[in-house]
Design a protein around this motif. Sequence first.
Motif, short mmCIF file in Angstrom:
data_model
loop_
_atom_site.label_atom_id
_atom_site.label_comp_id
_atom_site.label_asym_id
_atom_site.label_seq_id
_atom_site.Cartn_x
_atom_site.Cartn_y
_atom_site.Cartn_z
N GLY A 96 0.81 -1.22 0.00
CA GLY A 96 0.00 0.00 0.00
C GLY A 96 0.84 1.26 0.00
O GLY A 96 0.53 2.23 -0.71
N LEU A 97 1.91 1.27 0.78
CA LEU A 97 2.79 2.44 0.79
C LEU A 97 3.37 2.68 -0.59
O LEU A 97 3.42 3.82 -1.08
CB LEU A 97 3.91 2.25 1.81
N ALA A 98 3.82 1.61 -1.24
CA ALA A 98 4.35 1.75 -2.60
C ALA A 98 3.29 2.33 -3.53
O ALA A 98 3.58 3.20 -4.37
CB ALA A 98 4.81 0.39 -3.11
N ALA A 99 2.04 1.88 -3.38
CA ALA A 99 0.96 2.38 -4.24
C ALA A 99 0.73 3.87 -4.02
O ALA A 99 0.58 4.64 -4.99
CB ALA A 99 -0.32 1.59 -3.98
N PHE A 100 0.71 4.30 -2.77
CA PHE A 100 0.47 5.72 -2.49
C PHE A 100 1.64 6.59 -2.94
O PHE A 100 1.44 7.71 -3.44
CB PHE A 100 0.19 5.94 -1.00
N LEU A 101 2.86 6.07 -2.79
CA LEU A 101 4.02 6.81 -3.27
C LEU A 101 3.99 6.95 -4.79
O LEU A 101 4.16 8.06 -5.33
CB LEU A 101 5.31 6.10 -2.85
N LEU A 102 3.75 5.85 -5.49
CA LEU A 102 3.77 5.87 -6.96
C LEU A 102 2.55 6.58 -7.52
O LEU A 102 2.61 7.16 -8.61
CB LEU A 102 3.88 4.46 -7.51
N GLU A 103 1.44 6.57 -6.80
CA GLU A 103 0.26 7.32 -7.25
C GLU A 103 0.58 8.81 -7.34
O GLU A 103 0.08 9.51 -8.21
CB GLU A 103 -0.91 7.08 -6.28
N ARG A 104 1.46 9.27 -6.45
CA ARG A 104 1.87 10.68 -6.47
C ARG A 104 2.97 10.93 -7.50
O ARG A 104 2.97 11.94 -8.20
CB ARG A 104 2.37 11.10 -5.08
N ILE A 105 3.93 10.01 -7.56
CA ILE A 105 5.12 10.21 -8.40
C ILE A 105 4.85 9.86 -9.86
O ILE A 105 5.29 10.57 -10.77
CB ILE A 105 6.29 9.35 -7.86
N ALA A 106 4.16 8.75 -10.09
CA ALA A 106 3.90 8.26 -11.45
C ALA A 106 2.47 7.72 -11.49
O ALA A 106 2.25 6.51 -11.42
CB ALA A 106 4.90 7.17 -11.82
N PRO A 107 1.47 8.61 -11.56
CA PRO A 107 0.08 8.21 -11.38
C PRO A 107 -0.44 7.19 -12.38
O PRO A 107 -1.44 6.51 -12.12
CB PRO A 107 -0.68 9.53 -11.49
N ALA A 220 -5.22 3.44 5.48
CA ALA A 220 -5.00 4.24 4.27
C ALA A 220 -4.59 5.68 4.58
O ALA A 220 -3.63 6.20 3.98
CB ALA A 220 -6.23 4.20 3.39
N PRO A 221 -5.27 6.40 5.49
CA PRO A 221 -4.85 7.78 5.76
C PRO A 221 -3.43 7.89 6.31
O PRO A 221 -2.72 8.86 6.03
CB PRO A 221 -5.87 8.26 6.80
N LEU A 222 -3.01 6.88 7.07
CA LEU A 222 -1.65 6.88 7.60
C LEU A 222 -0.64 6.76 6.45
O LEU A 222 0.36 7.50 6.40
CB LEU A 222 -1.46 5.72 8.58
N LEU A 223 -0.91 5.83 5.53
CA LEU A 223 -0.01 5.65 4.39
C LEU A 223 0.00 6.88 3.49
O LEU A 223 1.05 7.25 2.95
CB LEU A 223 -0.43 4.40 3.60
N GLU A 224 -1.14 7.51 3.34
CA GLU A 224 -1.19 8.72 2.51
C GLU A 224 -0.37 9.85 3.11
O GLU A 224 0.31 10.59 2.39
CB GLU A 224 -2.65 9.15 2.31
N LYS A 225 -0.42 9.98 4.43
CA LYS A 225 0.39 11.01 5.09
C LYS A 225 1.89 10.72 4.95
O LYS A 225 2.69 11.63 4.74
CB LYS A 225 0.01 11.11 6.57
N ILE A 226 2.24 9.44 5.06
CA ILE A 226 3.65 9.06 4.87
C ILE A 226 4.09 9.39 3.45
O ILE A 226 5.16 9.99 3.23
CB ILE A 226 3.86 7.57 5.17
N ALA A 227 3.26 9.02 2.48
CA ALA A 227 3.60 9.29 1.08
C ALA A 227 3.70 10.78 0.80
O ALA A 227 4.56 11.23 0.02
CB ALA A 227 2.55 8.65 0.16
N ALA A 228 2.84 11.58 1.46
CA ALA A 228 2.86 13.03 1.25
C ALA A 228 4.16 13.66 1.77
O ALA A 228 4.56 14.73 1.31
CB ALA A 228 1.66 13.67 1.93
N SER A 229 4.81 12.99 2.72
CA SER A 229 6.05 13.54 3.28
C SER A 229 7.29 13.06 2.54
O SER A 229 8.41 13.45 2.89
CB SER A 229 6.16 13.15 4.76
#
Length: 370
Positions: A96-107, A220-229
């Motif tokens: 999930g973390l990978a998904a949230f990171l890549l959703e931001r970096i390479a949607p 999910a909100p926790l992973l999204e906050k991590i990805a946002a940082s």
Amino acid sequence: MAPETDFRPIILAGGSGTRFWPRSRRARAKQVLALDGERTMIQRTVDRLAPLAGPERVWVITNDLLSGTICGQLDCVPEKQIVCEPAARNTAPAAGLAAFLLERIAPNSVLGIFPSDHVIANESAFLSTIRQAVELAAAGENMVVLGIAPTRAETGYGYIETGDAFGENALRVRRFTEKPNQERAEEFIAAGNYFWNSGMFIWSARTLANAVREHLPETAPLLEKIAASWETPDFRRVFTELYPKCENISVDYAVLEPRSSKGEHHSNLFCLPANFGWNDLGSWAALYEHHLDQGNADSSKNVTESNGGLAYHAGGNYVFSPKKFVALVGVEDIVVVETEDALLITTRHHSQDVGKVVKELAAKHREDLI
């Protein structure tokens, strides 16, 4: 696989590989060992994916104990893409973390989730299967799991029950079943529509991120906050603070099983049957069988990795003792593994229980041996 598809392999490398004790330790787990040749398991994982995605597209999720070794072994992968979990939280938060990171970096990217310690005999067939899976995942909000045609009634793997055909090669998924008992495993084999769950999944970053939002609403909100940082000075602090609060659950339980409950024609969940010589090397017995398949045994089916040896009225044994001459006399189906500080002696039948030794050592505070 269409040339414009942005494929990103996500390699999960946080496990401790306790069933390969004493060679495997917390800071020297199975994935960083060369169990099958000169290259380590994680190096071979990256090598076989190279025709589909160069190292600059690879991400690794691991832990602090292994990160230094992995960075050294994968010096071609950008160091920032070797992400160290501050706490072990199973495969759903990692993927999930990978998904949230890549959703931001390479949607528009398509992610492949790969364990770091599998053996693939036919790499050209493997690449062909992955290409098909990526095309299917990129065609919509589709989730694709690679299913291995079972060769025996194995109780150590999860199973995928499949239904109707979809397209040329895919099958719709009816349900996932965790490790069955022997009777049920034999029923699955007889039914003919069950596959082993390989633990390899393909989906777009957006599809997986949305699935985590749907099925893990607290995580999910926790992973999204991590990805946002990500790539900010606060990333490590936010990661360390929030990640341990994520649910400790596998991606199978968290996402795939709830999705399959919607019914095979409404889940967008597909199995791509694969036949490329897969082995997850889950025990010393599995490694023995792999060596047997590769023709690395003597006429009595002994596999010996040692400084010379002989076998007399002995058969079906596995020995790892690289610095010593080993003589096998009148023994069958045993496993002997020697390291500098430990010696394991078991039977192939009981090799799945080696992880219990590690638990016992931890209970006795023998940190020097784990």
